[in-house]
Design an enzyme around this catalytic site. Structure first.
Site, PDB file in Angstrom:
ATOM      1  CG  ASN A 164      -0.784  -0.166   2.481  1.00 54.12           C
ATOM      2  OD1 ASN A 164      -0.154  -1.121   2.884  1.00 54.12           O
ATOM      3  ND2 ASN A 164      -1.212   0.760   3.297  1.00 54.12           N
ATOM      4  CG  ASP A 165      -0.224   4.155   2.708  1.00 51.73           C
ATOM      5  OD1 ASP A 165      -1.137   3.556   2.137  1.00 51.73           O
ATOM      6  OD2 ASP A 165      -0.338   4.628   3.849  1.00 51.73           O
ATOM      7  CD  GLN A 192       2.833   0.937   5.647  1.00 48.96           C
ATOM      8  OE1 GLN A 192       2.044   0.384   6.394  1.00 48.96           O
ATOM      9  NE2 GLN A 192       4.053   1.279   6.041  1.00 48.96           N
ATOM     10  NE  ARG A 211      -3.643   5.670  10.138  1.00 46.15           N
ATOM     11  CZ  ARG A 211      -4.825   5.489  10.724  1.00 46.15           C
ATOM     12  NH1 ARG A 211      -4.913   5.326  12.016  1.00 46.15           N
ATOM     13  NH2 ARG A 211      -5.935   5.462   9.990  1.00 46.15           N
ATOM     14  CE1 TYR A 250       0.011  -0.781  10.248  1.00 46.87           C
ATOM     15  CE2 TYR A 250      -1.406   0.920  11.117  1.00 46.87           C
ATOM     16  CZ  TYR A 250      -1.203  -0.393  10.769  1.00 46.87           C
ATOM     17  OH  TYR A 250      -2.219  -1.293  10.920  1.00 46.87           O
ATOM     18  CD  GLU A 260      -5.944   6.337   6.682  1.00 46.88           C
ATOM     19  OE1 GLU A 260      -5.655   5.461   7.489  1.00 46.88           O
ATOM     20  OE2 GLU A 260      -6.354   6.087   5.527  1.00 46.88           O
TER      21      GLU A 260
HETATM   22  C1  FRU Z   1      -3.262   4.554   4.597  1.00 43.78           C
HETATM   23  C2  FRU Z   1      -2.878   3.846   5.903  1.00 43.78           C
HETATM   24  C3  FRU Z   1      -2.038   4.753   6.782  1.00 43.78           C
HETATM   25  C4  FRU Z   1      -1.306   3.754   7.642  1.00 43.78           C
HETATM   26  C5  FRU Z   1      -1.032   2.658   6.645  1.00 43.78           C
HETATM   27  C6  FRU Z   1      -0.984   1.259   7.229  1.00 43.78           C
HETATM   28  O1  FRU Z   1      -3.508   3.674   3.556  1.00 43.78           O
HETATM   29  O2  FRU Z   1      -4.036   3.407   6.587  1.00 43.78           O
HETATM   30  O3  FRU Z   1      -2.786   5.687   7.532  1.00 43.78           O
HETATM   31  O4  FRU Z   1      -0.127   4.263   8.194  1.00 43.78           O
HETATM   32  O5  FRU Z   1      -2.034   2.736   5.663  1.00 43.78           O
HETATM   33  O6  FRU Z   1      -0.608   0.325   6.265  1.00 43.78           O
END
Ligand code: FRU
Length: 468
Positions: free
Chosen positions: A43-44, A60, A171, A103, A225
């Protein structure tokens, strides 16, 4: 700096990449010019930066489960955004403050050293809602001098250090240096379910003081986020990915949204936020991050959407998701324009006829009304200022997205094996989406546009397995 848990995780990731990597790599939906996880879940984008000759892209990474799982920071680096090295993960969930996930976060580069600020996720066992109780969101700092291994990792802030009106959800630190000091923004969810941004200041990168909170007068979603705050050509922009914004006509069509507010005044004191603009109106775009590359501001996003009602068939082959191409941000008044970085042009091969196009870069000058049908699966139609994207077969649940601009004049479409990035009028609006046309199909039908189409080559990705 390592412990037994980290040593085991290093070995396990190496083993799963060796065992499952070939199956993911053989998937006919594997992309050509987008960064993907070697196996499992992505992910991110995190810690985006340029340090000396290297661009670093962390992300991620959940190597053990293509539908999620425990997160660590996967790692790619490149000198030119075209040739990439896949490195072992930079950070594993191996500290008491990040045991259930390393994260998202960002990188500060100083004297050739990477200061990686991130959120350590901890979930306590018990009967908790994990919003107001049961979760630790810790702000931590990992330092790397060689850009490949972490030599120290320390806890900086825990939930009790944040303002008392917040839930546990605080976060995604974004850190930068300015005016001889350091600044950090953190995304937060208040106890009365409002999204906001905390601004912190530090003299030494380690001790942080809360100096301001940025939010809208009227509630805008319940959690912001992946915040980012940057100045482009004299204008400040507050970028974030708010959860809980309700659909309004053709705006905010996805479950979570992502965009920016122009910010006037001083983020450290008196400020006003302008109208929120979406950064992308496609199905799959979230949690983007920007970084300064000399005079340029480059953005990379996640080409995915958490908790979306649609899926990706790649899960069956043991992997899911990718990042967007790196894009250049430019300012147009209080708006941001986003186009692929010019480096991407080097992937253009020979020009092809529409009927032969499959993985391509296309430039179109459009008439008032027109239509493109891509590989029998995606239909892009426009009339004056309204553009509609319909995934008609191979959408894995994706249906229709619409976007409005004053008038559609030009389009650039980056079509990879299983994604489309559609840039309208030089980046005034963008639609990013995954799609899954029958493998190896090709052909674009064109009505109402003059087009130039180039076949696209691949990123060169090599694997550096044995750094640790
Ligand atoms: C956004 C999120 C962030 C978090 C991460 C966890 O997609 O939810 O806020 O740090 O992904 O994987």
């Amino acid at each position: 700096m390592s412990n037994a848990l980290q040593r085991d995780l290093v070995r396990l990731v190496r083993r799963i990449e060796q065992e499952d990597g070939p199956r993911a790599a053989a998937d006919p939906f594997r992309q050509r010019f987008h960064l993907m996880p070697p196996v499992g879940w992505m992910n991110d984008p995190n810690g985006l930066c340029r340090c000396g000759e290297w661009y670093h892209v962390f992300y991620q990474y959940g190597p053990f489960d293509p539908t999620g799982g425990v997160k660590m920071w996967g790692h790619y680096r490149s000198c030119d955004l075209l040739h990439w090295e896949q490195l072992p993960p930079m950070m594993y969930p191996d500290q008491p403050w990040d045991i259930h996930g390393v994260y998202s976060g960002s990188a500060l580069v100083e004297d050739g050293t990477l200061y990686l600020y991130y959120t350590g996720n901890v979930k306590f066992s018990g009967d908790y809602d994990y919003i107001t109780a049961g979760r630790g969101h810790n702000t931590a700092l990992a330092v790397s001098r060689d850009g490949m291994t972490v030599e120290s990792n320390e806890l900086l802030l825990e939930n009790r250090d944040y303002p008392p009106d917040l839930t546990c959800h605080v976060r995604d630190p974004k850190v930068w240096a300015q005016d001889g000091k350091y600044y950090m923004v953190l995304g937060a969810r208040t106890k009365d379910d409002r999204g906001e941004l905390l601004v912190y200041e530090s003299e030494d990168k380690r001790h942080w003081q809360h100096i301001n909170t940025l939010t809208t007068k009227k509630k805008f979603g319940y959690m912001w986020e992946c915040p980012d705050l940057f100045c482009l050509d004299g204008q400040w922009f507050l970028q974030c990915s708010p959860q809980g914004v309700k659909q309004q006509g053709n705006r905010f069509q996805n479950v979570y949204t992502c965009g920016y507010f122009p910010l006037d005044g001083d983020f450290r004191g008196e400020y006003t936020l302008g109208e929120f603009e979406e950064l992308d109106c496609g199905f799959d775009f979230y949690a983007p991050q920007t970084f300064a590359d000399g005079e340029r501001r480059v953005l990379i996003g996640w080409m995915g959407m958490p908790d979306a009602p649609y899926t990706n068939p790649t899960v069956e082959q043991g992997w899911q998701h990718c990042l967007t191409v790196p894009c250049l941000l430019r300012r147009d008044g209080k708006r941001l324009l986003r186009m692929p970085v010019p480096e991407i042009d080097a992937l253009r091969g020979k020009q092809v006829a529409p009927e032969d196009a499959s993985v391509f870069d296309m430039e179109c000058h459009t008439k008032k009304q027109g239509r493109l049908v891509i590989r029998g699966s995606a239909v892009i139609e426009w009339q004056e200022g309204l553009l509609r994207l319909t995934i008609d077969g191979g959408g894995a649940g994706r249906t229709v997205r619409c976007v409005e601009v004053p008038e559609v004049q030009t389009l650039r479409v980056l079509a990879d094996v299983s994604s489309l990035e559609i840039f309208i009028n030089g980046g005034e609006q963008v639609l990013s989406t995954r799609y899954y046309p029958a493998p190896y199909t090709h052909g674009v039908t064109v009505f109402g546009a003059e087009t130039k189409i180039w076949e696209m080559g691949s990123l060169q990705i090599t694997k550096q397995q044995d750094v640790k």
